[in-house]
Design a protein around this motif. Structure first.
Motif, PDB file in Angstrom:
ATOM      1  N   PRO A  86      29.255  14.080  25.277  1.00 32.11           N
ATOM      2  CA  PRO A  86      30.420  14.069  25.849  1.00 32.11           C
ATOM      3  C   PRO A  86      30.550  14.989  26.983  1.00 32.11           C
ATOM      4  CG  PRO A  86      30.399  14.400  23.511  1.00 32.11           C
ATOM      5  CD  PRO A  86      29.166  14.476  23.868  1.00 32.11           C
ATOM      6  N   VAL A  87      31.265  14.606  27.958  1.00 31.39           N
ATOM      7  CA  VAL A  87      31.539  15.383  29.244  1.00 31.39           C
ATOM      8  C   VAL A  87      32.896  15.839  29.254  1.00 31.39           C
ATOM      9  CG1 VAL A  87      30.925  15.456  31.907  1.00 31.39           C
ATOM     10  CG2 VAL A  87      29.324  14.417  30.477  1.00 31.39           C
ATOM     11  N   PRO A  88      33.371  16.896  29.219  1.00 29.65           N
ATOM     12  CA  PRO A  88      34.748  16.986  29.200  1.00 29.65           C
ATOM     13  C   PRO A  88      35.403  17.312  30.762  1.00 29.65           C
ATOM     14  CG  PRO A  88      33.515  19.018  28.671  1.00 29.65           C
ATOM     15  CD  PRO A  88      32.530  18.208  28.665  1.00 29.65           C
ATOM     16  N   MET A  89      36.271  16.516  31.340  1.00 29.22           N
ATOM     17  CA  MET A  89      36.471  16.418  32.439  1.00 29.22           C
ATOM     18  C   MET A  89      38.083  16.704  32.887  1.00 29.22           C
ATOM     19  SD  MET A  89      36.595  12.592  33.202  1.00 29.22           S
ATOM     20  CE  MET A  89      37.672  11.316  32.348  1.00 29.22           C
ATOM     21  N   VAL A  90      38.414  17.068  33.858  1.00 29.92           N
ATOM     22  CA  VAL A  90      39.888  17.554  34.246  1.00 29.92           C
ATOM     23  C   VAL A  90      39.998  16.955  35.589  1.00 29.92           C
ATOM     24  CG1 VAL A  90      41.418  19.201  34.911  1.00 29.92           C
ATOM     25  CG2 VAL A  90      39.727  19.886  33.262  1.00 29.92           C
ATOM     26  N   GLU A  91      41.339  16.015  35.537  1.00 30.37           N
ATOM     27  CA  GLU A  91      41.710  15.457  36.790  1.00 30.37           C
ATOM     28  C   GLU A  91      42.939  16.131  37.502  1.00 30.37           C
ATOM     29  OE1 GLU A  91      42.760  10.839  38.219  1.00 30.37           O
ATOM     30  OE2 GLU A  91      43.593  11.817  36.098  1.00 30.37           O
ATOM     31  N   MET A  92      42.717  16.717  38.607  1.00 30.33           N
ATOM     32  CA  MET A  92      43.873  17.287  39.278  1.00 30.33           C
ATOM     33  C   MET A  92      44.173  16.533  40.657  1.00 30.33           C
ATOM     34  SD  MET A  92      41.639  20.982  39.354  1.00 30.33           S
ATOM     35  CE  MET A  92      39.936  20.034  39.579  1.00 30.33           C
ATOM     36  N   THR A  93      45.513  16.211  40.456  1.00 34.69           N
ATOM     37  CA  THR A  93      46.086  15.745  41.688  1.00 34.69           C
ATOM     38  C   THR A  93      47.175  16.384  42.449  1.00 34.69           C
ATOM     39  OG1 THR A  93      46.045  13.636  40.295  1.00 34.69           O
ATOM     40  CG2 THR A  93      47.616  13.696  42.211  1.00 34.69           C
ATOM     41  N   ASN A  94      46.951  16.597  43.459  1.00 36.34           N
ATOM     42  CA  ASN A  94      47.857  17.540  44.360  1.00 36.34           C
ATOM     43  C   ASN A  94      49.223  17.034  44.374  1.00 36.34           C
ATOM     44  OD1 ASN A  94      49.084  18.191  47.397  1.00 36.34           O
ATOM     45  ND2 ASN A  94      47.787  19.684  46.685  1.00 36.34           N
ATOM     46  N   GLU A  95      50.126  18.107  44.155  1.00 33.70           N
ATOM     47  CA  GLU A  95      51.678  17.688  44.269  1.00 33.70           C
ATOM     48  C   GLU A  95      52.333  18.223  45.418  1.00 33.70           C
ATOM     49  OE1 GLU A  95      53.104  19.047  40.281  1.00 33.70           O
ATOM     50  OE2 GLU A  95      52.610  16.992  39.382  1.00 33.70           O
ATOM     51  N   ALA A  96      51.694  19.379  45.945  1.00 24.29           N
ATOM     52  CA  ALA A  96      52.208  20.120  47.067  1.00 24.29           C
ATOM     53  C   ALA A  96      51.108  21.171  47.665  1.00 24.29           C
ATOM     54  CB  ALA A  96      53.684  20.978  46.603  1.00 24.29           C
ATOM     55  N   ARG A  97      50.918  21.172  48.878  1.00 19.69           N
ATOM     56  CA  ARG A  97      50.255  22.305  49.420  1.00 19.69           C
ATOM     57  C   ARG A  97      50.947  22.914  50.709  1.00 19.69           C
ATOM     58  NH1 ARG A  97      47.072  17.435  50.379  1.00 19.69           N
ATOM     59  NH2 ARG A  97      45.498  18.313  49.041  1.00 19.69           N
ATOM     60  N   SER A  98      50.971  23.958  50.773  1.00 24.39           N
ATOM     61  CA  SER A  98      51.617  24.511  51.990  1.00 24.39           C
ATOM     62  C   SER A  98      50.795  24.485  53.264  1.00 24.39           C
ATOM     63  CB  SER A  98      51.933  26.150  51.522  1.00 24.39           C
ATOM     64  OG  SER A  98      50.976  27.103  51.596  1.00 24.39           O
ATOM     65  N   PRO A  99      51.264  24.912  54.249  1.00 20.98           N
ATOM     66  CA  PRO A  99      50.546  25.183  55.389  1.00 20.98           C
ATOM     67  C   PRO A  99      49.736  26.434  55.227  1.00 20.98           C
ATOM     68  CG  PRO A  99      52.992  24.648  56.097  1.00 20.98           C
ATOM     69  CD  PRO A  99      52.994  25.002  54.547  1.00 20.98           C
ATOM     70  N   VAL A 285      46.183  35.255  56.110  1.00 17.22           N
ATOM     71  CA  VAL A 285      46.593  33.962  55.727  1.00 17.22           C
ATOM     72  C   VAL A 285      47.359  34.040  54.475  1.00 17.22           C
ATOM     73  CG1 VAL A 285      44.402  33.461  54.998  1.00 17.22           C
ATOM     74  CG2 VAL A 285      45.750  31.679  55.616  1.00 17.22           C
ATOM     75  N   SER A 286      48.245  33.261  54.417  1.00 21.58           N
ATOM     76  CA  SER A 286      48.861  32.954  52.896  1.00 21.58           C
ATOM     77  C   SER A 286      49.036  31.428  52.926  1.00 21.58           C
ATOM     78  CB  SER A 286      50.371  33.535  53.143  1.00 21.58           C
ATOM     79  OG  SER A 286      50.351  34.865  53.220  1.00 21.58           O
ATOM     80  N   ALA A 287      48.642  30.860  51.651  1.00 20.78           N
ATOM     81  CA  ALA A 287      48.587  29.568  51.237  1.00 20.78           C
ATOM     82  C   ALA A 287      48.821  29.412  49.719  1.00 20.78           C
ATOM     83  CB  ALA A 287      47.504  28.962  51.901  1.00 20.78           C
ATOM     84  N   SER A 288      49.399  28.211  49.511  1.00 17.22           N
ATOM     85  CA  SER A 288      49.359  27.654  47.985  1.00 17.22           C
ATOM     86  C   SER A 288      49.330  26.095  47.807  1.00 17.22           C
ATOM     87  CB  SER A 288      50.903  28.466  47.333  1.00 17.22           C
ATOM     88  OG  SER A 288      51.772  27.380  47.931  1.00 17.22           O
ATOM     89  N   VAL A 289      48.771  25.989  46.669  1.00 14.30           N
ATOM     90  CA  VAL A 289      48.797  24.440  46.161  1.00 14.30           C
ATOM     91  C   VAL A 289      49.265  24.654  44.858  1.00 14.30           C
ATOM     92  CG1 VAL A 289      46.884  24.100  47.799  1.00 14.30           C
ATOM     93  CG2 VAL A 289      46.434  24.771  45.394  1.00 14.30           C
ATOM     94  N   ARG A 290      49.862  23.076  44.598  1.00 11.91           N
ATOM     95  CA  ARG A 290      50.297  22.855  43.139  1.00 11.91           C
ATOM     96  C   ARG A 290      49.823  21.713  42.765  1.00 11.91           C
ATOM     97  NH1 ARG A 290      55.453  22.728  43.765  1.00 11.91           N
ATOM     98  NH2 ARG A 290      55.860  20.611  43.470  1.00 11.91           N
ATOM     99  N   GLN A 291      49.357  21.249  41.614  1.00 11.13           N
ATOM    100  CA  GLN A 291      48.567  20.026  41.097  1.00 11.13           C
ATOM    101  C   GLN A 291      49.023  19.828  39.830  1.00 11.13           C
ATOM    102  OE1 GLN A 291      44.876  21.721  42.295  1.00 11.13           O
ATOM    103  NE2 GLN A 291      44.560  22.666  40.389  1.00 11.13           N
ATOM    104  N   SER A 292      49.111  18.449  39.531  1.00 10.75           N
ATOM    105  CA  SER A 292      49.263  18.048  38.224  1.00 10.75           C
ATOM    106  C   SER A 292      47.805  17.899  37.571  1.00 10.75           C
ATOM    107  CB  SER A 292      49.682  16.597  38.119  1.00 10.75           C
ATOM    108  OG  SER A 292      49.090  15.669  38.716  1.00 10.75           O
ATOM    109  N   VAL A 293      47.746  18.058  36.342  1.00 10.34           N
ATOM    110  CA  VAL A 293      46.475  18.055  35.602  1.00 10.34           C
ATOM    111  C   VAL A 293      46.374  17.319  34.162  1.00 10.34           C
ATOM    112  CG1 VAL A 293      44.877  19.620  34.179  1.00 10.34           C
ATOM    113  CG2 VAL A 293      46.012  20.584  36.461  1.00 10.34           C
TER     114      VAL A 293
END
Length: 548
Positions: A86-99, A285-293
């Motif tokens: 078994p190979v545990p995996m996480v799928e991450m899809t971007n929902e928002a990324r700041s400049p 620099v300031s930045a952020s990302v949000r993702q669904s998992v």
């Protein structure tokens, strides 16, 4: 035999081990059966298997098929009492990324996605991952390579800071064959290494400057690749992961440095020389990302032939079973990415080699046949195995990878990807010469293909790894024909639904290639030698710590 002993003497003068001069056994029976090989390929690349994407019905069909075939071939379960790891995996899809929000003194400006930058995070969880007012530091190529007496982080504390890094390595930049590996990319030139090293140094974020020639692909490849869902292993454990990883364009870097009072091109030139000292840019620099998992489990498939004399020592054959699945926006089978070349060719080879081993009798060392998952999503299945091995790295003799095998037909040349890496190459060359062929380097070592397939995770664990396949000089139709076949695959089929099985393919060439790999692996499995990396290779120190 005279030539064999002459080669042994030569290799001895170079300080190479006896493994590089082992006798190679013949291929049993009638060798690889092109018809049987084609049947394996046709099944794996059929519409029924739906493109073999991890976590889908296509995976279930593929894994079940491989388990059935391994059992039919007489292989024992390779993962305890199971064929499945078994190979545990996480799928991450971007929902928002700041400049990228940049500040220096009273000036404020931004770099925007997708024309100037792209960012993401490999940290899990749905909460935003961010950096705030992080100081920017230019660290040249971001390399710590003791064997090359090179340390871009020497005397530097980047804890909580954002490092800006050049792509590739100093050898490529200078073309100096005495610096790193000249134009041929080393492990230190890969973007994966740069993020890993920055994280080890304590950086909060890392931004790689994209440049088409040293990267070997345009900016569109970066944005296309990192705009899709990303996968990561589900149990990274204590592995350091930065809050933000990303790329910026060359023009964006020049503008950033100019606003920071620095000349990017001058500093890029300075970074080519040993002793380069990092430069604080005086900009934050300031930045952020949000993702669904989404979490899930995929599977590596392992079949084993235990060794008769030294069962705790193993030779590994490997290939990835996964591909890209299907595009549900297209009707019927039009959107299925069948992955016939990539990589039904390698998995069909794995099955044929298992059959040859059964015909050839039980080897003295164990032989593991490893079909890994999630190659297309970051070499994750092989990385998981390397982190959780059945055979410890110090007891693994070698890894032999099969990925996108050549379907040109019978060729005079055999291409070694990562040529000049390890003592597996003299073994291969013995078999190549006996086929009346010649061994050649890959045509574009600067692209770093050796670091882009699953054997890389074994190399990174210190295990000598071989990636070789047929070349382009067709024995009857010539080099131009072979180049046209490769061009057709690259332009029309690679990672497209057109990568389908063709019953008219001439499979006699790939059959010869597989017989070469059989002889190399069998020679090691029936021998006592331990091949090493060549002196100066970036993985040699790891191997020597394992096997002093």
């Amino acid at each position: 035999m005279h030539q064999f002993f002459a080669l042994s003497a030569l290799l001895a003068t170079l300080g190479l081990s006896a493994a590089a001069t082992a006798e190679l056994p013949p291929v049993p029976g009638d060798g690889v059966d092109p018809a049987r090989y084609g049947q394996y390929m046709a099944t794996l690349a059929s519409n029924e298997f739906e493109g073999r994407a991890p976590g889908t019905r296509g995976e279930r069909l593929t894994v079940n098929y491989l388990v059935e075939e391994f059992a039919e071939l007489g292989l024992e379960p390779g993962y305890g009492d199971s064929y499945l790891q078994p190979v545990p995996m996480v799928e991450m899809t971007n929902e928002a990324r700041s400049p990228l929000n940049l500040a220096r003194d009273d000036e404020r400006w931004q770099m925007a996605y997708p024309n100037e930058m792209i960012t993401w995070s490999r940290r899990g969880g749905r909460e935003p991952h961010a950096i705030e007012g992080s100081e920017l530091v230019f660290v040249g190529y971001g390399v710590v390579a003791p064997e090359y007496d090179w340390d871009d982080y020497a005397g530097l504390d980047v804890t909580g800071k954002t490092v800006v890094i050049l792509v590739n390595d100093p050898g490529f930049a200078t073309g100096d064959e005495t610096l790193f590996n000249g134009r041929a990319m080393t492990y230190y030139g890969r973007w994966t290494y740069k993020y890993e090293e920055a994280a080890r140094q304590g950086a909060a974020a890392a931004l790689i400057v994209h440049d088409t020639e040293p990267a070997s692909y345009p900016w569109e490849v970066v944005t296309n690749s990192w705009s899709q869902a990303q996968f990561e292993l589900g149990d990274t454990g204590d592995e350091a992961l930065m809050a933000i990883e990303g790329w910026i364009t060359l023009d964006g870097a020049r503008d950033l440095f100019a606003r920071s009072g620095e000349d990017f091109d001058a500093l890029m030139n300075d970074a080519k020389a040993p002793g380069f000292e990092a430069v604080a840019l005086g900009t934050t620099v300031s930045a952020s990302v949000r993702q669904s998992v989404r979490t899930g489990v995929s599977y590596n498939v392992l079949g084993l032939i235990p060794g008769s004399e030294r069962p705790d020592e193993a030779v590994i054959y490997m290939g990835h079973w996964d591909h890209l699945g299907r595009n549900m926006a297209l009707p019927g089978s039009a959107g299925i990415y069948n992955g016939a070349v990539d990589n039904a060719t390698g998995i069909a080879g794995l099955l044929e080699l298992a059959r040859l081993y059964r015909e050839g009798g039980q080897p003295e060392r164990s032989v593991l046949f490893l079909a890994v998952t999630l190659e297309e999503y970051g070499l994750l299945g092989s990385r998981y195995y390397a982190n959780n091995p059945v055979f410890a790295p110090e007891n693994t003799v070698a890894a032999i990878n099969m990925d996108a095998m050549s379907l040109v037909g019978p060729t005079h040349d055999v291409v070694v990807v990562g040529y000049g890496s390890s003592e597996l190459e003299p073994l291969l060359e013995q078999a190549v010469v006996e086929q009346g062929r010649r061994m050649v380097p890959e045509p574009s070592p600067e692209a770093g293909f050796y670091y882009r397939s699953d054997h890389f995770n074994f190399a990174r664990a210190g295990i000598p790894a071989l990636y070789a396949k047929g070349g382009v000089e067709h024995r009857e139709l010539g080099r131009d024909y072979g180049l046209s076949v490769e061009r057709d695959y690259r332009d029309r089929r690679y990672h497209k639904p057109a990568d389908e099985f063709d019953p008219d393919w001439d499979l006699t060439g790939v059959a010869e290639d597989l017989e070469l790999l059989y002889r190399v692996g069998r020679g090691l499995a029936d021998g006592e030698g331990w091949p090493n990396w060549y002196p100066g290779n970036e993985f040699r120190a790891i191997r020597e710590r394992q096997r002093p």
